[in-house]
Write a protein that holds these residues in place. Structure first.
Motif, PDB file in Angstrom:
ATOM      1  N   ALA A  40       0.844  -1.207   0.000  1.00  0.00           N
ATOM      2  CA  ALA A  40       0.000   0.000   0.000  1.00  0.00           C
ATOM      3  C   ALA A  40       0.876   1.252   0.000  1.00  0.00           C
ATOM      4  O   ALA A  40       1.886   1.330   0.699  1.00  0.00           O
ATOM      5  N   ASP A  41       0.510   2.210  -0.823  1.00  0.00           N
ATOM      6  CA  ASP A  41       1.184   3.504  -0.942  1.00  0.00           C
ATOM      7  C   ASP A  41       2.603   3.410  -1.508  1.00  0.00           C
ATOM      8  O   ASP A  41       3.369   4.363  -1.421  1.00  0.00           O
ATOM      9  N   CYS A  42       2.937   2.270  -2.082  1.00  0.00           N
ATOM     10  CA  CYS A  42       4.253   2.079  -2.694  1.00  0.00           C
ATOM     11  C   CYS A  42       4.084   1.744  -4.169  1.00  0.00           C
ATOM     12  O   CYS A  42       3.088   1.152  -4.565  1.00  0.00           O
ATOM     13  N   ARG A  64      -1.447   2.476  -5.275  1.00  0.00           N
ATOM     14  CA  ARG A  64      -0.080   2.148  -5.665  1.00  0.00           C
ATOM     15  C   ARG A  64       0.179   2.726  -7.051  1.00  0.00           C
ATOM     16  O   ARG A  64      -0.720   2.745  -7.886  1.00  0.00           O
ATOM     17  N   THR A  65       1.401   3.151  -7.292  1.00  0.00           N
ATOM     18  CA  THR A  65       1.823   3.491  -8.639  1.00  0.00           C
ATOM     19  C   THR A  65       2.144   2.175  -9.326  1.00  0.00           C
ATOM     20  O   THR A  65       2.998   1.430  -8.855  1.00  0.00           O
ATOM     21  N   ASN A  66       1.446   1.846 -10.399  1.00  0.00           N
ATOM     22  CA  ASN A  66       1.632   0.587 -11.118  1.00  0.00           C
ATOM     23  C   ASN A  66       2.544   0.813 -12.317  1.00  0.00           C
ATOM     24  O   ASN A  66       2.204   1.601 -13.205  1.00  0.00           O
ATOM     25  N   VAL A  67       3.682   0.135 -12.351  1.00  0.00           N
ATOM     26  CA  VAL A  67       4.617   0.228 -13.471  1.00  0.00           C
ATOM     27  C   VAL A  67       4.689  -1.152 -14.121  1.00  0.00           C
ATOM     28  O   VAL A  67       4.993  -2.138 -13.452  1.00  0.00           O
ATOM     29  N   VAL A  68       4.395  -1.197 -15.405  1.00  0.00           N
ATOM     30  CA  VAL A  68       4.387  -2.448 -16.148  1.00  0.00           C
ATOM     31  C   VAL A  68       5.505  -2.422 -17.174  1.00  0.00           C
ATOM     32  O   VAL A  68       5.651  -1.454 -17.920  1.00  0.00           O
ATOM     33  N   ILE A  69       6.268  -3.505 -17.215  1.00  0.00           N
ATOM     34  CA  ILE A  69       7.372  -3.620 -18.165  1.00  0.00           C
ATOM     35  C   ILE A  69       6.863  -4.287 -19.429  1.00  0.00           C
ATOM     36  O   ILE A  69       6.278  -5.372 -19.386  1.00  0.00           O
ATOM     37  N   SER A  70       7.066  -3.596 -20.553  1.00  0.00           N
ATOM     38  CA  SER A  70       6.683  -4.137 -21.853  1.00  0.00           C
ATOM     39  C   SER A  70       7.622  -3.573 -22.904  1.00  0.00           C
ATOM     40  O   SER A  70       7.844  -2.367 -22.955  1.00  0.00           O
ATOM     41  N   SER A  71       8.142  -4.445 -23.738  1.00  0.00           N
ATOM     42  CA  SER A  71       9.020  -3.979 -24.819  1.00  0.00           C
ATOM     43  C   SER A  71       8.235  -3.707 -26.101  1.00  0.00           C
ATOM     44  O   SER A  71       8.792  -3.231 -27.072  1.00  0.00           O
TER      45      SER A  71
END
Length: 181
Positions: A40-42, A64-71
């Motif tokens: 939470a909050d990360c 949460r800040t959601n960061v998704v890795i995609s090329s």
């Protein structure tokens, strides 16, 4: 430049199984509650397949800040329209998470298997939070091996197993990379 701690968080069954056919081969509400509390909050970082394995109603994961890795640039645009930030590499994702949530005490890597392996290979993680599940199950995705350089901060002894409402035994373990804050 890394400005906050980076942790990896996962649940694993016997023999290191963390996934099967694009999902988790168990349902353990106690682990889901633990994951929610810890992250939470990360910012959370995940691969595209992990993002897609989340039920649509929970994407992006709230608070949460959601960061998704995609090329795949075309897929990245779609991910952004769904509420995720995107990065083309794990290193870029860690940097982006730190920039977008600079006050967070931790950035969490939440899978999948290739992302965890890369975090280990490139020495990007400071902490590992693992839910051990006492369950034999089929799997096709496995947890990384922590190996040398990792020390248990909170490693619950055998008698520390808890029993979930559904009868499954589990415990939480935390490890820190030696020499890290």
């Amino acid at each position: 430049m890394k400005t906050q701690l980076v942790g990896m968080i996962w649940a694993e069954a016997a023999e290191g199984v963390i996934g099967h056919e694009g999902g988790m081969p168990w349902h353990l509400p106690e682990d889901l509650a633990y994951f929610k509390k810890m992250t939470a909050d990360c910012p959370v970082i995940m691969g595209r397949k992990t993002w897609e394995s989340l039920p649509e109603q929970f994407r992006p994961l709230p608070k949460r800040t959601n960061v998704v890795i995609s090329s795949d640039a075309g897929r990245a645009a779609s991910l952004r329209s769904e509420g995720a930030l995107t990065a083309s590499s794990l290193k870029e994702a860690v940097d982006l998470a730190g920039q977008k949530a600079p006050k967070a005490h931790m950035t969490w890597i939440m899978g999948g298997g290739r992302i965890y392996a890369e975090a280990m290979e490139k020495d990007l993680a400071d902490l590992a939070s693992i839910t051990r599940i006492d369950l034999q199950t089929a799997g096709d995705t496995y947890a990384p091996q922590l190996g040398e350089g990792w020390a248990g901060v909170v490693k619950v002894p055998e008698q520390g197993w808890k029993t979930a409402e559904n009868g499954t035994r589990y415990r939480f373990e935390t490890y820190r990379r030696e020499g890290r804050p």
